[in-house]
Design a protein around this motif. Sequence first.
Motif, PDB file in Angstrom:
ATOM      1  N   ILE A  20      13.503  10.984 -10.618  1.00  0.00           N
ATOM      2  CA  ILE A  20      12.230   9.963 -10.620  1.00  0.00           C
ATOM      3  C   ILE A  20      12.171   9.081 -11.583  1.00  0.00           C
ATOM      4  O   ILE A  20      11.845   7.709 -11.257  1.00  0.00           O
ATOM      5  N   LYS A  21      12.811   9.349 -12.556  1.00  0.00           N
ATOM      6  CA  LYS A  21      13.109   8.170 -13.781  1.00  0.00           C
ATOM      7  C   LYS A  21      14.071   7.219 -13.187  1.00  0.00           C
ATOM      8  O   LYS A  21      13.536   5.900 -13.529  1.00  0.00           O
ATOM      9  N   GLU A  22      14.999   7.216 -12.327  1.00  0.00           N
ATOM     10  CA  GLU A  22      15.732   5.937 -11.552  1.00  0.00           C
ATOM     11  C   GLU A  22      14.732   5.567 -10.619  1.00  0.00           C
ATOM     12  O   GLU A  22      14.766   4.244 -10.159  1.00  0.00           O
ATOM     13  N   VAL A  23      14.020   6.359  -9.846  1.00  0.00           N
ATOM     14  CA  VAL A  23      13.427   5.827  -8.453  1.00  0.00           C
ATOM     15  C   VAL A  23      12.245   5.034  -8.955  1.00  0.00           C
ATOM     16  O   VAL A  23      11.865   3.763  -8.240  1.00  0.00           O
ATOM     17  N   LEU A  24      11.290   5.387  -9.907  1.00  0.00           N
ATOM     18  CA  LEU A  24      10.035   5.097 -10.155  1.00  0.00           C
ATOM     19  C   LEU A  24      10.155   3.222 -10.595  1.00  0.00           C
ATOM     20  O   LEU A  24       9.523   2.566  -9.980  1.00  0.00           O
ATOM     21  N   PRO A  25      10.902   3.022 -11.457  1.00  0.00           N
ATOM     22  CA  PRO A  25      11.102   1.495 -11.720  1.00  0.00           C
ATOM     23  C   PRO A  25      11.518   0.604 -10.483  1.00  0.00           C
ATOM     24  O   PRO A  25      11.023  -0.490 -10.387  1.00  0.00           O
ATOM     25  N   ALA A  26      12.402   1.103  -9.889  1.00  0.00           N
ATOM     26  CA  ALA A  26      12.998   0.486  -8.495  1.00  0.00           C
ATOM     27  C   ALA A  26      11.624   0.307  -7.571  1.00  0.00           C
ATOM     28  O   ALA A  26      11.671  -0.897  -7.294  1.00  0.00           O
ATOM     29  N   SER A  65       0.814  -1.244   0.012  1.00  0.00           N
ATOM     30  CA  SER A  65      -0.141   0.093  -0.064  1.00  0.00           C
ATOM     31  C   SER A  65       1.013   1.180   0.150  1.00  0.00           C
ATOM     32  O   SER A  65       0.696   2.169  -0.658  1.00  0.00           O
ATOM     33  N   GLU A  66       1.918   1.391   0.734  1.00  0.00           N
ATOM     34  CA  GLU A  66       2.860   2.357   0.941  1.00  0.00           C
ATOM     35  C   GLU A  66       3.514   2.475  -0.564  1.00  0.00           C
ATOM     36  O   GLU A  66       3.668   3.670  -0.797  1.00  0.00           O
ATOM     37  N   HIS A  67       4.053   1.651  -1.195  1.00  0.00           N
ATOM     38  CA  HIS A  67       4.508   1.508  -2.337  1.00  0.00           C
ATOM     39  C   HIS A  67       3.679   2.218  -3.455  1.00  0.00           C
ATOM     40  O   HIS A  67       4.209   3.019  -4.361  1.00  0.00           O
ATOM     41  N   SER A  68       2.374   1.828  -3.455  1.00  0.00           N
ATOM     42  CA  SER A  68       1.426   2.339  -4.294  1.00  0.00           C
ATOM     43  C   SER A  68       1.095   3.724  -4.245  1.00  0.00           C
ATOM     44  O   SER A  68       1.090   4.523  -5.121  1.00  0.00           O
ATOM     45  N   LEU A  69       1.195   4.267  -3.085  1.00  0.00           N
ATOM     46  CA  LEU A  69       1.103   5.603  -2.673  1.00  0.00           C
ATOM     47  C   LEU A  69       2.180   6.379  -3.141  1.00  0.00           C
ATOM     48  O   LEU A  69       2.034   7.409  -4.079  1.00  0.00           O
ATOM     49  N   VAL A  70       3.356   5.866  -3.063  1.00  0.00           N
ATOM     50  CA  VAL A  70       4.807   6.528  -3.554  1.00  0.00           C
ATOM     51  C   VAL A  70       4.588   6.730  -5.051  1.00  0.00           C
ATOM     52  O   VAL A  70       4.890   7.655  -5.717  1.00  0.00           O
ATOM     53  N   ILE A  71       4.101   5.256  -5.692  1.00  0.00           N
ATOM     54  CA  ILE A  71       4.288   5.052  -7.227  1.00  0.00           C
ATOM     55  C   ILE A  71       3.025   6.452  -7.822  1.00  0.00           C
ATOM     56  O   ILE A  71       3.544   6.931  -8.521  1.00  0.00           O
ATOM     57  N   ASN A  72       2.012   6.265  -7.176  1.00  0.00           N
ATOM     58  CA  ASN A  72       0.893   7.502  -7.671  1.00  0.00           C
ATOM     59  C   ASN A  72       1.248   8.880  -7.326  1.00  0.00           C
ATOM     60  O   ASN A  72       0.971   9.542  -8.083  1.00  0.00           O
ATOM     61  N   ALA A  73       2.199   8.947  -6.266  1.00  0.00           N
ATOM     62  CA  ALA A  73       2.618  10.514  -6.111  1.00  0.00           C
ATOM     63  C   ALA A  73       3.582  10.965  -7.005  1.00  0.00           C
ATOM     64  O   ALA A  73       3.622  12.252  -7.447  1.00  0.00           O
ATOM     65  N   ILE A  74       4.295  10.074  -7.447  1.00  0.00           N
ATOM     66  CA  ILE A  74       5.629  10.675  -8.280  1.00  0.00           C
ATOM     67  C   ILE A  74       5.493  10.106  -9.739  1.00  0.00           C
ATOM     68  O   ILE A  74       6.185  10.899 -10.560  1.00  0.00           O
ATOM     69  N   GLN A  75       4.464   9.420 -10.174  1.00  0.00           N
ATOM     70  CA  GLN A  75       4.166   8.961 -11.529  1.00  0.00           C
ATOM     71  C   GLN A  75       3.783  10.101 -12.578  1.00  0.00           C
ATOM     72  O   GLN A  75       4.446  10.276 -13.550  1.00  0.00           O
TER      73      GLN A  75
END
Length: 149
Positions: A75-81, A44-54
């Motif tokens: 963000i380009k480096e962090v999002l896929p990780a 759930s926390e990962h989803s929140l981060v993904i939705n916030a930075i995507q």
Amino acid sequence: MASRPEDEHKEPVNEQAVANKYGAMRSDLNQIYSKITELEMEVSEHSLVINAIQPLDPSRRCYRMIGGVLVERTIKEVLPAVQRNKEGIEEVIVRLNEALERKKKEIADFESKYKIRIRKSDGETKDDDSSRKEGSAQGVLVGPASGSE
């Protein structure tokens, strides 16, 4: 100590050993439940981060905690990780759910083999006792509650 794993596959010798093994099995089941819950919260926390930075600009600065160290990335480096981590956690949850089902079946088999019944708490037992007493007094005729008749 080397014979310990063999002891787990032996048949329990008495009532106390059965109760101890059953308690250990229930404890394992509870540990699996709590680990699944913990990992679901991480997803759930990962989803929140993904939705916030995507939706943000991929070249924008982003900070990520790695092993207790805060590092600056884009963000380009962090999002896929973060997405890979989320997928990995989801795979672990699937495996834990499979283990949970196996453990439930093992406990159910153990319960049926040794005819184990779960005792209810004291409050529930009292209610059950009173309902049993009422059920056993089916042939008794009780007069009205007021004594005026």
